[in-house]
Design a protein around this motif. Sequence first.
Motif, PDB file in Angstrom:
ATOM      1  N   TYR A 123     -20.565  20.570  36.303  1.00 34.69           N
ATOM      2  CA  TYR A 123     -20.078  21.857  36.788  1.00 34.69           C
ATOM      3  C   TYR A 123     -18.559  21.887  36.902  1.00 34.69           C
ATOM      4  N   GLN A 124     -17.973  20.852  37.519  1.00 26.28           N
ATOM      5  CA  GLN A 124     -16.521  20.826  37.725  1.00 26.28           C
ATOM      6  C   GLN A 124     -16.078  19.404  38.038  1.00 26.28           C
ATOM      7  N   TRP A 125     -15.247  18.830  37.180  1.00 29.78           N
ATOM      8  CA  TRP A 125     -14.678  17.509  37.438  1.00 29.78           C
ATOM      9  C   TRP A 125     -13.477  17.664  38.362  1.00 29.78           C
ATOM     10  N   HIS A 126     -13.488  16.935  39.488  1.00 32.51           N
ATOM     11  CA  HIS A 126     -12.445  17.128  40.491  1.00 32.51           C
ATOM     12  C   HIS A 126     -12.404  15.965  41.469  1.00 32.51           C
ATOM     13  N   PHE A 127     -11.351  15.907  42.254  1.00 32.28           N
ATOM     14  CA  PHE A 127     -11.350  15.153  43.499  1.00 32.28           C
ATOM     15  C   PHE A 127     -11.409  16.190  44.603  1.00 32.28           C
ATOM     16  N   ASP A 128     -11.951  15.842  45.761  1.00 32.91           N
ATOM     17  CA  ASP A 128     -12.053  16.807  46.854  1.00 32.91           C
ATOM     18  C   ASP A 128     -10.664  17.104  47.419  1.00 32.91           C
ATOM     19  N   GLY A 129     -10.423  18.369  47.662  1.00 31.00           N
ATOM     20  CA  GLY A 129      -9.157  18.787  48.236  1.00 31.00           C
ATOM     21  C   GLY A 129      -8.938  20.262  48.001  1.00 31.00           C
ATOM     22  N   SER A 130      -8.154  20.887  48.859  1.00 24.95           N
ATOM     23  CA  SER A 130      -7.899  22.319  48.737  1.00 24.95           C
ATOM     24  C   SER A 130      -6.848  22.626  47.673  1.00 24.95           C
ATOM     25  N   LEU A 131      -6.003  21.644  47.348  1.00 21.61           N
ATOM     26  CA  LEU A 131      -4.893  21.777  46.395  1.00 21.61           C
ATOM     27  C   LEU A 131      -3.790  22.697  46.904  1.00 21.61           C
ATOM     28  N   TYR A 132      -3.881  23.109  48.165  1.00 14.57           N
ATOM     29  CA  TYR A 132      -2.815  23.905  48.770  1.00 14.57           C
ATOM     30  C   TYR A 132      -2.715  23.564  50.252  1.00 14.57           C
ATOM     31  N   ASN A 133      -1.550  23.134  50.676  1.00 16.56           N
ATOM     32  CA  ASN A 133      -1.213  22.923  52.089  1.00 16.56           C
ATOM     33  C   ASN A 133      -1.915  21.711  52.710  1.00 16.56           C
ATOM     34  N   ILE A 134      -3.223  21.607  52.557  1.00 15.96           N
ATOM     35  CA  ILE A 134      -4.006  20.586  53.252  1.00 15.96           C
ATOM     36  C   ILE A 134      -4.096  19.319  52.405  1.00 15.96           C
ATOM     37  N   PRO A 135      -3.719  18.147  52.941  1.00 13.08           N
ATOM     38  CA  PRO A 135      -3.807  16.910  52.163  1.00 13.08           C
ATOM     39  C   PRO A 135      -5.243  16.572  51.782  1.00 13.08           C
ATOM     40  N   PRO A 136      -5.466  16.089  50.560  1.00  7.53           N
ATOM     41  CA  PRO A 136      -6.828  15.755  50.132  1.00  7.53           C
ATOM     42  C   PRO A 136      -7.390  14.571  50.914  1.00  7.53           C
ATOM     43  N   PRO A 137      -8.691  14.579  51.207  1.00  7.63           N
ATOM     44  CA  PRO A 137      -9.306  13.504  51.988  1.00  7.63           C
ATOM     45  C   PRO A 137      -9.135  12.139  51.331  1.00  7.63           C
ATOM     46  N   ARG A 138      -9.162  11.120  52.152  1.00  7.11           N
ATOM     47  CA  ARG A 138      -9.147   9.764  51.613  1.00  7.11           C
ATOM     48  C   ARG A 138     -10.522   9.362  51.111  1.00  7.11           C
TER      49      ARG A 138
ATOM     50  N   LEU B   7     -17.232  21.709  29.565  1.00  9.35           N
ATOM     51  CA  LEU B   7     -17.258  20.347  30.083  1.00  9.35           C
ATOM     52  C   LEU B   7     -16.863  20.276  31.544  1.00  9.35           C
ATOM     53  N   GLY B   8     -16.326  21.376  32.098  1.00 11.72           N
ATOM     54  CA  GLY B   8     -16.030  21.431  33.514  1.00 11.72           C
ATOM     55  C   GLY B   8     -14.731  20.774  33.930  1.00 11.72           C
ATOM     56  N   HIS B   9     -13.823  20.536  32.978  1.00  9.93           N
ATOM     57  CA  HIS B   9     -12.580  19.841  33.343  1.00  9.93           C
ATOM     58  C   HIS B   9     -11.347  20.732  33.287  1.00  9.93           C
ATOM     59  N   LEU B  10     -11.456  21.915  32.672  1.00 12.54           N
ATOM     60  CA  LEU B  10     -10.312  22.811  32.507  1.00 12.54           C
ATOM     61  C   LEU B  10     -10.728  24.249  32.764  1.00 12.54           C
ATOM     62  N   ILE B  11      -9.728  25.119  32.934  1.00 19.56           N
ATOM     63  CA  ILE B  11      -9.927  26.556  32.915  1.00 19.56           C
ATOM     64  C   ILE B  11      -9.530  27.057  31.528  1.00 19.56           C
ATOM     65  N   GLU B  12     -10.353  27.910  30.954  1.00 19.78           N
ATOM     66  CA  GLU B  12     -10.022  28.494  29.661  1.00 19.78           C
ATOM     67  C   GLU B  12      -8.846  29.456  29.820  1.00 19.78           C
ATOM     68  N   THR B  13      -7.947  29.436  28.853  1.00 17.95           N
ATOM     69  CA  THR B  13      -6.758  30.272  28.919  1.00 17.95           C
ATOM     70  C   THR B  13      -7.066  31.641  28.317  1.00 17.95           C
ATOM     71  N   GLU B  14      -7.480  32.550  29.185  1.00 19.33           N
ATOM     72  CA  GLU B  14      -7.820  33.911  28.777  1.00 19.33           C
ATOM     73  C   GLU B  14      -7.018  34.952  29.557  1.00 19.33           C
ATOM     74  N   GLY B  15      -6.134  34.496  30.437  1.00 22.77           N
ATOM     75  CA  GLY B  15      -5.372  35.427  31.252  1.00 22.77           C
ATOM     76  C   GLY B  15      -6.178  36.065  32.363  1.00 22.77           C
ATOM     77  N   LEU B  16      -7.250  35.391  32.789  1.00 25.98           N
ATOM     78  CA  LEU B  16      -8.145  35.964  33.792  1.00 25.98           C
ATOM     79  C   LEU B  16      -7.896  35.438  35.205  1.00 25.98           C
ATOM     80  N   GLU B  17      -6.959  34.521  35.374  1.00 24.08           N
ATOM     81  CA  GLU B  17      -6.669  34.027  36.712  1.00 24.08           C
ATOM     82  C   GLU B  17      -6.174  35.171  37.600  1.00 24.08           C
ATOM     83  N   LYS B  18      -6.470  35.064  38.870  1.00 25.09           N
ATOM     84  CA  LYS B  18      -5.994  36.083  39.811  1.00 25.09           C
ATOM     85  C   LYS B  18      -4.466  35.962  39.910  1.00 25.09           C
TER      86      LYS B  18
END
Length: 414
Positions: free
Chosen positions: A188-203, A280-291
């Motif tokens: 679904y989505q390859w990631h590490f846990d974290g908000s990616l804004y303001n809040i430091p990601p968990p250890r 594959l769940g690792h990227l966002i497709e570049t379609e100009g659809l981001e908010k």
Amino acid sequence: MVITATVTEDEVTRIRITPQKHQIGLPHAEATTGRIVPIAHDESSRVDFGAEVYGIDLNEFTDADFEFISDALHKHKLLVFKEQREMLKPQQQYRLTSSFDPEETTGGFAHGHDPYLTSHNGVDFYGTTKRPALPDQPQVHILGRGLLPEGHFGFPPGFEVQGIDHEEFHLPPHIPMEEREAGASRFYQWHFDGSLYNIPPPRVGCLLAVRIPKGPDVTVRWEDEVGTKMKMAPGATAMIAGSRALALLDEETRQVVFNSRIKYAPHAFVWMSTAHSSKLGHLIETEGLEKPLDKLPKWEKSKVCVYPMVWTNPKTGEKSLQVHGQGALKLYLKNRPDGEETVVEDLAEVRAFMDRIMRPVLRPENIYAHPHQEQDVILWYNRALWHSITEFPKSYGPRVVHQCNVAASDHPTG
């Protein structure tokens, strides 16, 4: 800390630990009863992480147990606690997770405050239908899909957790429902846990398996030109080591990632919520659809996260490529510490680079998906592993897991 280790013929390692100081808030013990069994991977696998832990009751773990667990986790990166006498209590799950960061005092959830969800019998519940929080310990959330056990921590009768559905997020065409019910799946989505804004990601991250779907292995599809696929247990969380990702890069690219940084989008998950993920769940497709950034919830430039691409294990010194491809907004690239910095702002170019550094490791031989057993506890080092959930047929029954991650006291600095 003094460590004495002996290895028996069955490759079980027993370690005696005498802590230099008591872990705050934990019962004291002079030694641990814990023992480690490294996970035996298939001969075709290139996975070099993961171990099972025996002899520690996490509902009653001591300071000596925690020292043992911490050392083992930083070494093996993924621990599976077996033979637990009963389900891990939410308070103990939070205690275990938060013990890895004694400097963190707010006890905050890694993604910020939960919204109000519902009330039942005078109890307010927070979170979302995809991630409701336990009222007994709000840092612990329920993930999965399906009906909760009757009376589960006071949730209303008939409460169902809404699971992931790649049709809501991935670029079409999607896997037809009849094939999904026959066991076809995706990352679904390859990631590490974290908000990616303001809040430091968990250890660390922690999962308790409460209910596990019952059925044959699913087949996870890459849906690439050569038909890459792999089988794994239904409801499994797939894991990849950032150290392996780093090792697979060519030397030129490796020097770039060692010296480069990523700027993540403010409120990254809101920003990407209107766009499509790659199959594959690792990227966002570049379609100009981001908010658009000016349409996001209020944000401050000083709280935008800019992280190095390579993070260091504080106990072992091991280096890991630790990146979130979907949240990347801008790159600051250098091929040596004193080199000239190239700023990449075009999203298509950003994602082409992220694909270049992430895709080499996204192969079956580099992925471990632990087959959860009910009452098992999974603990992983969030600053060295990537992970992704996978889909499974609804006919297999519910998946109910308790997840705990706590915002860290520090941002990664390399």
